[in-house]
Design a protein around this motif. Structure first.
Motif, PDB file in Angstrom:
ATOM      1  N   ARG A 197       0.773  -1.219   0.006  1.00 27.82           N
ATOM      2  CA  ARG A 197       0.064  -0.043   0.057  1.00 27.82           C
ATOM      3  C   ARG A 197       0.911   1.071   0.059  1.00 27.82           C
ATOM      4  NH1 ARG A 197      -2.563   3.856   3.266  1.00 27.82           N
ATOM      5  NH2 ARG A 197      -1.341   3.468   4.777  1.00 27.82           N
ATOM      6  N   GLN A 198       1.901   1.336   0.861  1.00 27.71           N
ATOM      7  CA  GLN A 198       2.733   2.328   1.092  1.00 27.71           C
ATOM      8  C   GLN A 198       3.412   2.663  -0.289  1.00 27.71           C
ATOM      9  OE1 GLN A 198       3.345   4.257   3.726  1.00 27.71           O
ATOM     10  NE2 GLN A 198       5.218   5.286   3.137  1.00 27.71           N
ATOM     11  N   VAL A 199       4.026   1.577  -0.755  1.00 30.92           N
ATOM     12  CA  VAL A 199       4.795   1.598  -2.215  1.00 30.92           C
ATOM     13  C   VAL A 199       3.917   2.074  -3.358  1.00 30.92           C
ATOM     14  CG1 VAL A 199       6.240   0.330  -3.723  1.00 30.92           C
ATOM     15  CG2 VAL A 199       6.511   0.191  -1.171  1.00 30.92           C
ATOM     16  N   ALA A 200       2.811   1.490  -3.403  1.00 32.32           N
ATOM     17  CA  ALA A 200       1.815   1.605  -4.537  1.00 32.32           C
ATOM     18  C   ALA A 200       1.380   3.192  -4.512  1.00 32.32           C
ATOM     19  CB  ALA A 200       0.646   0.813  -4.503  1.00 32.32           C
ATOM     20  N   HIS A 201       1.165   3.782  -3.300  1.00 34.47           N
ATOM     21  CA  HIS A 201       0.905   5.282  -3.213  1.00 34.47           C
ATOM     22  C   HIS A 201       1.980   6.180  -3.593  1.00 34.47           C
ATOM     23  CE1 HIS A 201      -1.733   8.284  -1.716  1.00 34.47           C
ATOM     24  NE2 HIS A 201      -0.639   8.887  -1.394  1.00 34.47           N
ATOM     25  N   ALA A 202       3.216   5.635  -3.110  1.00 38.04           N
ATOM     26  CA  ALA A 202       4.542   6.524  -3.425  1.00 38.04           C
ATOM     27  C   ALA A 202       4.723   6.456  -5.114  1.00 38.04           C
ATOM     28  CB  ALA A 202       5.765   6.157  -2.768  1.00 38.04           C
ATOM     29  N   VAL A 203       4.561   5.323  -5.477  1.00 38.48           N
ATOM     30  CA  VAL A 203       4.923   5.160  -6.918  1.00 38.48           C
ATOM     31  C   VAL A 203       3.728   5.886  -7.817  1.00 38.48           C
ATOM     32  CG1 VAL A 203       4.766   3.349  -9.088  1.00 38.48           C
ATOM     33  CG2 VAL A 203       5.985   2.921  -6.839  1.00 38.48           C
ATOM     34  N   GLY A 204       2.519   5.678  -7.539  1.00 37.71           N
ATOM     35  CA  GLY A 204       1.305   6.695  -8.296  1.00 37.71           C
ATOM     36  C   GLY A 204       1.785   7.982  -8.248  1.00 37.71           C
ATOM     37  N   ILE A 205       2.157   8.695  -7.175  1.00 38.93           N
ATOM     38  CA  ILE A 205       2.476  10.077  -7.107  1.00 38.93           C
ATOM     39  C   ILE A 205       3.666  10.430  -7.868  1.00 38.93           C
ATOM     40  CG2 ILE A 205       3.035  11.772  -5.503  1.00 38.93           C
ATOM     41  CD1 ILE A 205       1.253  10.785  -3.337  1.00 38.93           C
ATOM     42  N   PHE A 206       4.600   9.536  -7.646  1.00 44.12           N
ATOM     43  CA  PHE A 206       6.120   9.675  -8.244  1.00 44.12           C
ATOM     44  C   PHE A 206       6.004   9.578  -9.919  1.00 44.12           C
ATOM     45  CE2 PHE A 206      10.429   8.737  -9.478  1.00 44.12           C
ATOM     46  CZ  PHE A 206      11.090   9.892  -9.039  1.00 44.12           C
ATOM     47  N   VAL A 207       5.268   8.708 -10.258  1.00 52.57           N
ATOM     48  CA  VAL A 207       5.085   8.306 -11.738  1.00 52.57           C
ATOM     49  C   VAL A 207       4.352   9.523 -12.621  1.00 52.57           C
ATOM     50  CG1 VAL A 207       4.193   6.667 -13.509  1.00 52.57           C
ATOM     51  CG2 VAL A 207       5.786   5.902 -11.630  1.00 52.57           C
ATOM     52  N   ARG A 208       3.415   9.956 -11.760  1.00 54.66           N
ATOM     53  CA  ARG A 208       2.430  11.158 -12.419  1.00 54.66           C
ATOM     54  C   ARG A 208       3.311  12.213 -12.389  1.00 54.66           C
ATOM     55  NH1 ARG A 208      -1.406   8.654  -9.296  1.00 54.66           N
ATOM     56  NH2 ARG A 208      -1.467   9.970  -7.433  1.00 54.66           N
ATOM     57  N   GLY A 209       4.222  12.629 -11.510  1.00 55.78           N
ATOM     58  CA  GLY A 209       5.127  13.732 -11.500  1.00 55.78           C
ATOM     59  C   GLY A 209       6.111  13.640 -12.329  1.00 55.78           C
ATOM     60  N   ILE A 210       6.650  12.297 -12.828  1.00 55.86           N
ATOM     61  CA  ILE A 210       7.749  12.560 -14.020  1.00 55.86           C
ATOM     62  C   ILE A 210       7.295  12.115 -15.057  1.00 55.86           C
ATOM     63  CG2 ILE A 210       9.656  12.000 -12.399  1.00 55.86           C
ATOM     64  CD1 ILE A 210       9.614   9.006 -13.022  1.00 55.86           C
ATOM     65  N   ALA A 211       6.079  12.155 -15.442  1.00 57.22           N
ATOM     66  CA  ALA A 211       5.210  11.457 -16.703  1.00 57.22           C
ATOM     67  C   ALA A 211       5.957  12.701 -17.988  1.00 57.22           C
ATOM     68  CB  ALA A 211       3.843  11.411 -16.717  1.00 57.22           C
ATOM     69  N   ARG A 212       6.133  11.815 -18.877  1.00 60.51           N
ATOM     70  CA  ARG A 212       6.213  12.712 -20.142  1.00 60.51           C
ATOM     71  C   ARG A 212       5.211  13.487 -20.637  1.00 60.51           C
ATOM     72  NH1 ARG A 212      10.735  13.380 -23.193  1.00 60.51           N
ATOM     73  NH2 ARG A 212      10.320  13.961 -25.289  1.00 60.51           N
ATOM     74  N   ARG A 213       5.211  14.682 -20.779  1.00 56.40           N
ATOM     75  CA  ARG A 213       4.149  15.570 -21.454  1.00 56.40           C
ATOM     76  C   ARG A 213       4.599  16.069 -22.768  1.00 56.40           C
ATOM     77  NH1 ARG A 213       4.648  15.622 -16.277  1.00 56.40           N
ATOM     78  NH2 ARG A 213       3.009  15.979 -14.576  1.00 56.40           N
ATOM     79  N   ASP A 214       3.780  15.726 -23.607  1.00 60.09           N
ATOM     80  CA  ASP A 214       3.880  16.385 -24.753  1.00 60.09           C
ATOM     81  C   ASP A 214       3.534  17.753 -25.157  1.00 60.09           C
ATOM     82  OD1 ASP A 214       4.414  13.767 -26.025  1.00 60.09           O
ATOM     83  OD2 ASP A 214       2.330  13.142 -26.213  1.00 60.09           O
ATOM     84  N   THR A 215       4.212  18.359 -25.630  1.00 61.79           N
ATOM     85  CA  THR A 215       4.323  19.912 -25.787  1.00 61.79           C
ATOM     86  C   THR A 215       3.089  20.255 -26.795  1.00 61.79           C
ATOM     87  OG1 THR A 215       6.224  19.982 -27.052  1.00 61.79           O
ATOM     88  CG2 THR A 215       6.363  20.480 -24.676  1.00 61.79           C
ATOM     89  N   GLY A 216       3.007  19.245 -27.824  1.00 60.84           N
ATOM     90  CA  GLY A 216       1.954  19.531 -28.736  1.00 60.84           C
ATOM     91  C   GLY A 216       2.503  20.607 -29.961  1.00 60.84           C
TER      92      GLY A 216
END
Length: 191
Positions: free
Chosen positions: A171-190
């Motif tokens: 539970r602890q790891v899944a929560h941390a991974v969820g937040i972290f992965v969203r934070g480093i997700a590649r964003r297309d600049t379009g």
């Protein structure tokens, strides 16, 4: 036996004589293998921390994507970090660090620094592949592992709660991974 002596007596009080007595040998024999108490402490820390770092090294080079790597990495890291022998090391380091800064430096080199040096290149690789936006993988590694440790490790090492079970670690790891992965997700600049 040396690890037990450092854990029970602390670095400052433990002597080569007391370690030799625990081993049932002579101090002279112990000095044949280790030139000083500091050298012996380094070896104890290296071996203890290797139990945490070894599995992480294997994992870091083989994971296909960031979320898979971070979830497995975090689970191994937090599980090992909350085991009783790791908690004893953590407490010893905190108790002795002010009087013996070399204890903290040794712990940091073989523990946290080693974990950062395993995770950093993996994050850099994912960044280079364009899977994540992570221009400072070293800082990201530090922050991710801090998120994984969270309040649980502090509470366990303080003796407030027992080590977490597998479900709580997940539970602890899944929560941390969820937040972290969203934070480093590649964003297309379009365009």
């Amino acid at each position: 036996m040396a690890a037990e002596a450092f854990a029970l007596e602390g670095y400052g009080i433990t002597s080569m004589s007391s370690i030799a007595a625990r081993l049932g040998g002579s101090k002279a024999t112990l000095y044949k293998y280790f030139a000083s108490k500091d050298e012996l402490f380094h070896e104890v820390m290296r071996r203890k921390c290797e139990a945490v770092i070894g599995p992480l090294e294997e994992l870091a080079g083989s994971s296909p994507d960031p979320a898979t790597l971070l979830k497995a990495f975090g689970k191994i890291f937090l599980t090992r970090l909350c085991q009783p022998d790791a908690i004893v090391i953590h407490r010893t380091v905190h108790a002795e660090a002010e009087r013996f800064p070399e204890v903290a430096r040794t712990f940091f080199a073989y523990g946290p620094e080693a974990a950062y040096s395993v995770l950093t290149p993996a994050l850099a690789r994912f960044h280079a592949m364009g899977l994540i936006d992570c221009p400072d993988p070293r800082l990201a590694a530090e922050q991710f592992l801090a998120m994984v440790r969270g309040d649980i490790h502090l509470r366990v090492s303080s003796g407030l709660i027992p080590p977490p079970d597998e479900a709580e670690i997940e539970r602890q790891v899944a929560h941390a991974v969820g937040i972290f992965v969203r934070g480093i997700a590649r964003r297309d600049t379009g365009g």
